[in-house]
Design an enzyme around this catalytic site. Structure first.
Site: not given
Lengths: 338, 172
Positions: A122, A127, A193, A246
């Protein structure tokens, strides 16, 4: 201000040329340009209309690039270095400075009020705060982070944004999922993520080029497979998982989705995003991936004018009982034996 | 284990009475808990208290909900956090201290405000002003809580939330 540049390594160039073909030159050109100054209105505290009006009264020129997402804003006027971060409106939590590509995974996951959602990796909380806003501070949001220093950053950001439907946990992502699985604590939606090599951030952080190496990508790929395998197991039947990075490296992107499709009862779903994306690739070097991997999205700086990102959405089989189909389970065991 | 204790009905009622007395607040529609000795948090998550304890055993909870207020050790009065103030701003009717633009800037820079520097006081003048916790407000912005003593208003804006230096307005 002059941007410091770093020389890309030959292998990086070779790989990007394979990915981009003719577009490689455009990609290299856009890396030299300053990134767009984007931020997200924190709708837990202020409406996009009110925030825009307020910032325009300060003399800032604000653009809303996507009419369906008025919370996404861009400052078009020249600002002093750091001005966006030290404005009163930022300190009061009215907006969160966030790259547009980084806003996409929560848009795809689209968590809603009342759902149980896990943000597996996180920190720093961009996000997480975006998801809390979409959930209107209801349901349950578990934000996990394994490093205490990063938890402090996460806590500071979620507090500034007024997030109150959230519990922060400190655990290695894989161990956390295993614990949840044992307790049958399942989620409607999970955002993974994943930690990645960050090739997509070169435009804002050119130093990434200096640190780039293929060994890191290979190691991260192994970690990402373990993370996604653990995460899928704690999805409710029909639950959704958004996997994002990313980076552009296929080993950290399509290869992970390919691994999930081959070993778990999940399917990859088509997603629509408000900016130009390219489909996931099905071949890179010697490697070939399942056809459905193409439903993943690649976001490139030269086509979207953002940072680079990869996003895929998986849905767990609604009739699911076991974790793996028997054939695949045996396949995994066989590979382990090898 | 996280030092968290949720308020029962009686404790919640007591807290609401105190909030009403200090600031005119009537309603806190979320779960309320004490975190450690002094901090009070509010939590809107959809999970039972029993499940939270279970979760802490399984996954080590590091934080929960939103820091809402702190109990003053000496007076037992409540000091709302900057987020707490923003959360219930619509309900705040008592003990509001209106700042002018210069004071608001000073305040957000983390500086205390000397009463001697204040030109206009609320009704009753400087002599009539009560001591204790006040909600600091500039126009429509609620900027946390300050503590008024004989000489000054003490500032509690956390370092991470302070203005680094004066904001400059740009010309159109």
């Amino acid at each position: 201000m002059t941007r410091r540049t770093y020389e890309p390594k030959p292998l990086f160039i070779e790989r990007m040329k394979e990915l981009l073909g003719k577009d490689f030159e455009n990609y290299m050109k856009i890396l030299e340009k300053e990134p767009v100054r984007s931020f997200r209105c924190n709708t837990l505290k202020i409406s996009p209309e009110d925030l825009k009006k307020r910032l325009e009264e300060k003399g800032w020129k604000i653009k809303i690039p996507f009419k369906d997402y008025p919370e996404i804003m861009v400052v078009e006027s020249e600002l002093q270095p750091g001005e966006l971060g030290r404005a009163l409106e930022h300190l009061l939590g009215f907006y969160y400075i966030q790259e547009i590509a980084s806003m996409l995974p929560p848009l795809v996951l689209n968590p809603k009020s009342g759902e149980r959602v896990l943000d597996m990796c996180a920190s720093p909380g961009s996000k997480t705060t975006q998801m809390a806003a979409r959930m209107e501070n209801s349901g349950l949001l578990i934000a996990n982070e394994m490093k205490i220093g990063r938890i402090k950053i996460l806590a500071a950001n979620t507090e500034r944004c007024g997030v109150m439907n959230m519990i922060i946990t400190k655990k290695d992502g894989i161990a956390l999922c295993n614990r949840f699985k044992n307790e049958n604590f399942l989620f409607d939606k999970i955002l993974l993520d994943a930690p990645c090599s960050g090739e997509g951030t070169i435009r804002s952080t050119p130093r990434t080029l200096e640190m780039w190496n293929i060994k890191t990508i290979e190691n991260l790929s192994k970690l990402q497979k373990s993370l996604i395998a653990s995460a899928i197991e704690i999805l409710k039947p029909n639950g959704e998982l958004v996997y994002s990075t990313c980076t552009h490296a296929p080993e950290e992107n399509e290869e992970i989705i390919n691994f999930a499709l081959k070993n778990f009862k999940v399917k990859v779903e088509k997603i629509s995003l408000p900016l130009k994306t390219l489909p996931g690739i099905t071949k890179f070097g010697e490697k070939e991936y399942l056809e459905d991997v193409k439903y993943s999205c690649r976001v490139y700086p030269q086509t979207a004018n953002t940072e680079g990102f990869f996003i895929a959405k998986l849905r767990r089989d609604p009739n699911l009982k076991g974790r793996l189909s028997e054939g695949n389970r045996l396949g995994v065991l066989a590979r382990k034996v090898k | 284990m996280i030092p968290l204790k949720f308020f029962d009905k009686r404790e919640k009622e007591k807290l609401l009475n105190q909030l009403n007395e200090q600031f005119g607040i009537n309603e806190i529609p979320w779960k309320i808990a004490r975190l450690g000795k002094e901090r009070i948090i509010v939590f809107s998550g959809d999970i039972s208290e029993k499940e939270i304890l279970e979760l802490d055993r399984v996954a080590r909870i590091e934080g929960i909900g939103l820091y809402f207020a702190k109990v003053d050790e000496k007076t037992q009065d409540l000091r709302l956090s900057i987020e707490g103030v923003q959360l219930v701003k619509e309900q705040i009717t008592k003990n509001i201290f209106e700042l002018d633009e210069k004071q608001a800037e000073q305040w957000m820079m983390g500086q205390e405000i000397l009463l001697a520097d204040i030109k206009t006081f609320p009704e009753g003048g400087r002599e009539g002003i009560k001591k204790g916790f006040f909600i600091m407000k500039f126009k429509n912005d609620f900027l946390g809580t300050g503590k008024i003593s004989a000489e000054k208003i003490s500032n509690f804006i956390p370092k991470s939330r302070r203005l680094k230096y004066k904001e400059e307005r740009r010309e159109e």
